[in-house]
Design a protein around this motif. Structure first.
Motif, PDB file in Angstrom:
ATOM      1  N   ARG A 178       0.857  -1.315  -0.208  1.00 19.83           N
ATOM      2  CA  ARG A 178       0.030   0.075   0.011  1.00 19.83           C
ATOM      3  C   ARG A 178       0.915   1.380   0.053  1.00 19.83           C
ATOM      4  N   LEU A 179       2.247   1.283   0.052  1.00 18.26           N
ATOM      5  CA  LEU A 179       2.905   2.107   0.012  1.00 18.26           C
ATOM      6  C   LEU A 179       2.840   3.433   0.958  1.00 18.26           C
ATOM      7  N   ARG A 180       2.543   2.807   2.380  1.00 17.48           N
ATOM      8  CA  ARG A 180       2.422   3.972   3.486  1.00 17.48           C
ATOM      9  C   ARG A 180       4.064   4.229   3.820  1.00 17.48           C
ATOM     10  N   GLY A 181       3.969   5.526   4.379  1.00 18.26           N
ATOM     11  CA  GLY A 181       5.494   6.058   4.758  1.00 18.26           C
ATOM     12  C   GLY A 181       5.510   5.601   6.223  1.00 18.26           C
ATOM     13  N   CYS A 182       6.989   5.611   6.700  1.00 15.27           N
ATOM     14  CA  CYS A 182       7.180   5.394   8.309  1.00 15.27           C
ATOM     15  C   CYS A 182       8.276   6.018   8.600  1.00 15.27           C
ATOM     16  N   ALA A 183       8.575   6.101   9.838  1.00 13.21           N
ATOM     17  CA  ALA A 183       9.729   6.805  10.491  1.00 13.21           C
ATOM     18  C   ALA A 183      10.112   5.479  11.559  1.00 13.21           C
ATOM     19  N   ILE A 184      11.551   5.727  11.779  1.00 19.75           N
ATOM     20  CA  ILE A 184      12.048   4.993  12.725  1.00 19.75           C
ATOM     21  C   ILE A 184      12.663   5.722  13.907  1.00 19.75           C
ATOM     22  N   VAL A 185      12.168   5.942  15.008  1.00 20.59           N
ATOM     23  CA  VAL A 185      12.587   6.645  15.887  1.00 20.59           C
ATOM     24  C   VAL A 185      13.221   6.012  17.353  1.00 20.59           C
ATOM     25  N   THR A 186      14.100   6.825  17.982  1.00 21.22           N
ATOM     26  CA  THR A 186      14.543   6.502  19.325  1.00 21.22           C
ATOM     27  C   THR A 186      15.259   7.666  20.174  1.00 21.22           C
ATOM     28  N   THR A 187      15.339   7.409  21.384  1.00 25.21           N
ATOM     29  CA  THR A 187      16.174   8.537  22.051  1.00 25.21           C
ATOM     30  C   THR A 187      17.318   8.128  22.835  1.00 25.21           C
ATOM     31  N   VAL A 188      17.520   6.616  22.501  1.00 27.31           N
ATOM     32  CA  VAL A 188      18.666   6.023  23.188  1.00 27.31           C
ATOM     33  C   VAL A 188      19.780   5.744  22.445  1.00 27.31           C
ATOM     34  N   ASP A 189      20.934   6.185  22.916  1.00 27.43           N
ATOM     35  CA  ASP A 189      22.055   6.451  22.189  1.00 27.43           C
ATOM     36  C   ASP A 189      22.779   5.252  21.308  1.00 27.43           C
ATOM     37  N   ASP A 190      22.676   4.145  22.267  1.00 28.37           N
ATOM     38  CA  ASP A 190      23.333   2.966  21.620  1.00 28.37           C
ATOM     39  C   ASP A 190      22.267   2.393  20.591  1.00 28.37           C
ATOM     40  N   VAL A 191      21.012   2.648  20.619  1.00 29.55           N
ATOM     41  CA  VAL A 191      20.142   2.051  19.639  1.00 29.55           C
ATOM     42  C   VAL A 191      20.219   2.941  18.374  1.00 29.55           C
ATOM     43  N   ALA A 192      20.242   4.256  18.487  1.00 28.58           N
ATOM     44  CA  ALA A 192      20.507   5.056  17.423  1.00 28.58           C
ATOM     45  C   ALA A 192      21.980   4.833  16.668  1.00 28.58           C
ATOM     46  N   ALA A 193      22.825   4.419  17.325  1.00 31.03           N
ATOM     47  CA  ALA A 193      24.314   4.135  16.561  1.00 31.03           C
ATOM     48  C   ALA A 193      23.827   2.687  16.105  1.00 31.03           C
ATOM     49  N   ARG A 194      23.468   1.836  16.311  1.00 26.02           N
ATOM     50  CA  ARG A 194      23.187   0.599  15.728  1.00 26.02           C
ATOM     51  C   ARG A 194      22.255   0.692  14.516  1.00 26.02           C
ATOM     52  N   LEU A 195      21.217   1.683  14.651  1.00 23.66           N
ATOM     53  CA  LEU A 195      20.550   2.123  13.386  1.00 23.66           C
ATOM     54  C   LEU A 195      21.276   2.828  12.430  1.00 23.66           C
ATOM     55  N   ARG A 196      22.284   3.575  12.646  1.00 24.77           N
ATOM     56  CA  ARG A 196      23.210   4.080  11.546  1.00 24.77           C
ATOM     57  C   ARG A 196      23.944   3.190  10.836  1.00 24.77           C
ATOM     58  N   GLY A 197      23.891   1.939  11.486  1.00 26.41           N
ATOM     59  CA  GLY A 197      24.779   0.964  10.960  1.00 26.41           C
ATOM     60  C   GLY A 197      24.020   0.179  10.019  1.00 26.41           C
ATOM     61  N   LEU A 198      22.685   0.377  10.030  1.00 26.90           N
ATOM     62  CA  LEU A 198      22.057  -0.200   8.903  1.00 26.90           C
ATOM     63  C   LEU A 198      21.699   0.535   7.785  1.00 26.90           C
ATOM     64  N   THR A 199      22.751   0.868   7.160  1.00 27.76           N
ATOM     65  CA  THR A 199      22.736   1.931   5.798  1.00 27.76           C
ATOM     66  C   THR A 199      22.362   1.373   4.588  1.00 27.76           C
ATOM     67  N   ASP A 200      22.038   0.166   4.500  1.00 29.76           N
ATOM     68  CA  ASP A 200      21.289  -0.425   3.392  1.00 29.76           C
ATOM     69  C   ASP A 200      19.779  -0.236   3.322  1.00 29.76           C
ATOM     70  N   LEU A 201      19.334   0.101   4.898  1.00 32.75           N
ATOM     71  CA  LEU A 201      17.984  -0.170   5.208  1.00 32.75           C
ATOM     72  C   LEU A 201      17.573   1.433   5.378  1.00 32.75           C
ATOM     73  N   LEU A 202      18.148   2.133   6.111  1.00 32.11           N
ATOM     74  CA  LEU A 202      17.768   3.417   6.745  1.00 32.11           C
ATOM     75  C   LEU A 202      18.436   4.578   6.230  1.00 32.11           C
ATOM     76  N   VAL A 203      17.980   5.908   6.536  1.00 27.61           N
ATOM     77  CA  VAL A 203      18.480   7.049   6.216  1.00 27.61           C
ATOM     78  C   VAL A 203      18.458   8.066   7.456  1.00 27.61           C
ATOM     79  N   GLU A 204      19.254   8.579   8.094  1.00 31.31           N
ATOM     80  CA  GLU A 204      18.898   9.571   9.167  1.00 31.31           C
ATOM     81  C   GLU A 204      18.493  10.764   8.910  1.00 31.31           C
ATOM     82  N   ALA A 205      17.473  11.415   9.476  1.00 32.22           N
ATOM     83  CA  ALA A 205      17.260  12.695   9.308  1.00 32.22           C
ATOM     84  C   ALA A 205      18.029  13.830   9.903  1.00 32.22           C
ATOM     85  N   GLU A 206      18.244  14.841   9.170  1.00 29.59           N
ATOM     86  CA  GLU A 206      19.094  16.059   9.755  1.00 29.59           C
ATOM     87  C   GLU A 206      18.288  16.532  11.389  1.00 29.59           C
ATOM     88  N   ARG A 207      19.356  16.741  12.076  1.00 30.30           N
ATOM     89  CA  ARG A 207      18.852  17.135  13.417  1.00 30.30           C
ATOM     90  C   ARG A 207      18.855  18.520  13.570  1.00 30.30           C
TER      91      ARG A 207
END
Length: 207
Positions: A178-207
């Motif tokens: 159905r092509l619905r958008g999504c966002a993936i979010v966290t406030t936890v530093d080590d979780v965010a670091a792991r998300l940054r490692g998933l470069t083939d899946l995710l792109v981080e928004a500018e803060r």
């Protein structure tokens, strides 16, 4: 319903499954059970707590999911039920993925859901359904008013401080379902670091 689990979106499914594996997720908390289609997928990945406000869909999902011993179905407003769960240390101390899909009108519970998660859970990430993906209008999103639109400005204005926001890397023209958008979010530093490692899946928004 809705094209299958996660709106029938294969890349969305890959994101969720990768998050569970990469973050060693112990529990999935879903708001907006609807008919339990995505809940069944989540139950293959981890223990699930899921919340549904509609009596009709609650009982439909109860019948559908009643034989799954690792699914806990709760009825009521997502904010109230999340507050109940937030008082249970055995839940808040576990690595948790939230799948937030309880938005059906201008009374958006999303900001409160995120504030509850950030205030109580020690390690968490949330996937927000129906969210606006900047630069890709092929992904649908919910917009009830300028103040009640699922987009990054809403999160920055009303959500928890220090929120890191990520989006799917795949363009909507290559996604299925159905092509619905999504966002993936966290406030936890080590979780965010792991998300940054998933470069083939995710792109981080500018803060």
């Amino acid at each position: 319903s809705w094209g299958g689990p996660l709106n029938g979106q294969s890349f969305r499914r890959l994101i969720v499954e990768s998050l569970v594996a990469e973050l060693a997720t112990e529990r999935i908390v879903e708001t907006g059970t609807f008919r339990g289609t995505s809940t069944e997928l989540f139950a293959e990945l981890a223990e699930v707590w899921t919340v549904e406000a509609s009596p009709r869909f609650y009982w439909y999902s109860w019948l559908r999911l009643r034989r799954r011993g690792n699914v806990h179905l709760l009825r009521g407003d997502s904010r109230a039920r999340l507050r109940d769960l937030s008082r249970r240390p055995e839940l808040t101390g576990a690595r948790t993925l939230f799948y937030l899909d309880a938005h059906w009108g201008p009374d958006l519970p999303l900001a409160d859901e995120l504030l509850i998660a950030a205030g109580a859970w020690s390690s968490w990430v949330a996937v927000i359904d129906d969210f606006r993906v900047p630069g890709d209008e092929g992904y649908g999103y919910d917009a009830y008013s300028p103040e009640a639109t699922l987009e990054e400005a809403y999160l920055r204005a009303r959500g928890p401080a220090g929120l890191r926001v990520f989006y799917p890397r795949l363009p909507s023209r290559l996604e299925t379902g159905r092509l619905r958008g999504c966002a993936i979010v966290t406030t936890v530093d080590d979780v965010a670091a792991r998300l940054r490692g998933l470069t083939d899946l995710l792109v981080e928004a500018e803060r």
